[in-house]
Design an enzyme around this catalytic site. Structure first.
Site, PDB file in Angstrom:
ATOM      1  N   LYS A  13      36.409  32.479  45.351  1.00  0.00           N
ATOM      2  CA  LYS A  13      35.244  31.938  44.662  1.00  0.00           C
ATOM      3  C   LYS A  13      34.435  31.016  45.590  1.00  0.00           C
ATOM      4  O   LYS A  13      34.907  30.664  46.675  1.00  0.00           O
ATOM      5  CB  LYS A  13      35.706  31.168  43.414  1.00  0.00           C
ATOM      6  CG  LYS A  13      36.348  32.067  42.355  1.00  0.00           C
ATOM      7  CD  LYS A  13      36.760  31.215  41.170  1.00  0.00           C
ATOM      8  CE  LYS A  13      37.418  32.046  40.077  1.00  0.00           C
ATOM      9  NZ  LYS A  13      37.819  31.185  38.938  1.00  0.00           N
ATOM     10  N   TYR A  53      32.117  38.394  33.667  1.00  0.00           N
ATOM     11  CA  TYR A  53      32.724  37.479  32.704  1.00  0.00           C
ATOM     12  C   TYR A  53      32.402  37.864  31.259  1.00  0.00           C
ATOM     13  O   TYR A  53      32.508  37.044  30.352  1.00  0.00           O
ATOM     14  CB  TYR A  53      32.266  36.038  32.965  1.00  0.00           C
ATOM     15  CG  TYR A  53      32.904  35.406  34.180  1.00  0.00           C
ATOM     16  CD1 TYR A  53      34.289  35.314  34.285  1.00  0.00           C
ATOM     17  CD2 TYR A  53      32.130  34.878  35.208  1.00  0.00           C
ATOM     18  CE1 TYR A  53      34.891  34.721  35.393  1.00  0.00           C
ATOM     19  CE2 TYR A  53      32.719  34.283  36.317  1.00  0.00           C
ATOM     20  CZ  TYR A  53      34.095  34.206  36.401  1.00  0.00           C
ATOM     21  OH  TYR A  53      34.688  33.616  37.490  1.00  0.00           O
ATOM     22  N   ASN A 116      39.083  26.558  40.824  1.00  0.00           N
ATOM     23  CA  ASN A 116      40.444  27.059  41.084  1.00  0.00           C
ATOM     24  C   ASN A 116      40.499  28.114  42.183  1.00  0.00           C
ATOM     25  O   ASN A 116      41.407  28.924  42.245  1.00  0.00           O
ATOM     26  CB  ASN A 116      41.125  27.513  39.791  1.00  0.00           C
ATOM     27  CG  ASN A 116      40.423  28.694  39.130  1.00  0.00           C
ATOM     28  OD1 ASN A 116      39.515  29.297  39.721  1.00  0.00           O
ATOM     29  ND2 ASN A 116      40.835  29.030  37.932  1.00  0.00           N
ATOM     30  N   HIS A 119      39.835  34.287  42.110  1.00  0.00           N
ATOM     31  CA  HIS A 119      39.944  35.121  40.903  1.00  0.00           C
ATOM     32  C   HIS A 119      40.800  36.325  41.258  1.00  0.00           C
ATOM     33  O   HIS A 119      40.665  36.883  42.343  1.00  0.00           O
ATOM     34  CB  HIS A 119      38.567  35.595  40.446  1.00  0.00           C
ATOM     35  CG  HIS A 119      38.650  36.720  39.450  1.00  0.00           C
ATOM     36  ND1 HIS A 119      38.783  36.498  38.097  1.00  0.00           N
ATOM     37  CD2 HIS A 119      38.674  38.069  39.621  1.00  0.00           C
ATOM     38  CE1 HIS A 119      38.876  37.676  37.475  1.00  0.00           C
ATOM     39  NE2 HIS A 119      38.806  38.635  38.374  1.00  0.00           N
ATOM     40  N   GLU A 132      37.165  45.867  37.346  1.00  0.00           N
ATOM     41  CA  GLU A 132      36.582  44.915  38.282  1.00  0.00           C
ATOM     42  C   GLU A 132      36.306  45.540  39.649  1.00  0.00           C
ATOM     43  O   GLU A 132      35.295  45.237  40.280  1.00  0.00           O
ATOM     44  CB  GLU A 132      37.493  43.685  38.397  1.00  0.00           C
ATOM     45  CG  GLU A 132      37.515  42.898  37.093  1.00  0.00           C
ATOM     46  CD  GLU A 132      38.424  41.691  37.106  1.00  0.00           C
ATOM     47  OE1 GLU A 132      38.213  40.807  36.277  1.00  0.00           O
ATOM     48  OE2 GLU A 132      39.363  41.620  37.936  1.00  0.00           O
TER      49      GLU A 132
END
Length: 159
Positions: A13, A53, A116, A119, A132
């Site tokens: 990310k 998302y 975080n 992904h 994805e």
């Protein structure tokens, strides 16, 4: 498809890219024995972010997710290996870095839920890895090849 042919989607990310963690994260998967079959350094636009998302569309945190994932470049990848989706998730750790064990990517590099670092496709969400991968990569961007160490990574299958 042999047991070491599952493919899974992973993305460093914007926070991970900005912190210079791409190389370390790639190394972890390589050292584990997973095979990199696609990689793309890119800026995600709003449309792709909203599609990625999509399952969270109705949640209050949806806009924040989209905002963050489009805030800087990401490194999208496809990794291949035995039970790859589950193996990668185990290496990544829990969604909240505070609950992630040291030794996991989030446990080593993250402190905050909203930052975080990485992904990865969810092994409990059937088909999320294929969905994805298709969202970020065309078929011709996935490279099929043998890695020289594969005979040392897997027991021979009985035929």
């Amino acid at each position: 498809m042999s047991h070491h042919d599952e493919r899974t989607f992973v993305m460093v990310k914007p926070d991970g890219v900005q912190r210079g963690l791409v190389g370390d994260i790639v190394s972890r998967f390589e050292e584990r024995g997973l095979k990199l079959v696609a990689g793309k350094f890119m800026q995600i636009d709003r449309d792709l972010a909203e599609e990625h998302y999509g399952e969270h569309e109705d949640k209050p945190f949806f806009d924040g997710l989209v905002e963050f994932i489009t805030s800087g470049p990401v490194f999208a990848m496809v990794w291949q290996g035995a039970d790859a989706t589950r193996q990668v998730r185990a290496m990544v750790g829990e969604t909240d870095p505070a609950e992630s064990a040291p030794g996991t990517i989030r446990g080593d590099y993250g402190l905050d839920l909203g930052r975080n670092v990485i992904h990865a496709s969810d092994h409990e969400d059937e088909g999320s890895n294929e969905r994805e991968i298709d969202l970020f990569f065309d078929d011709d961007e996935l490279v099929d090849y043998d890695r020289v160490d594969e005979t040392w990574l897997y027991e021979e299958e009985d035929h």
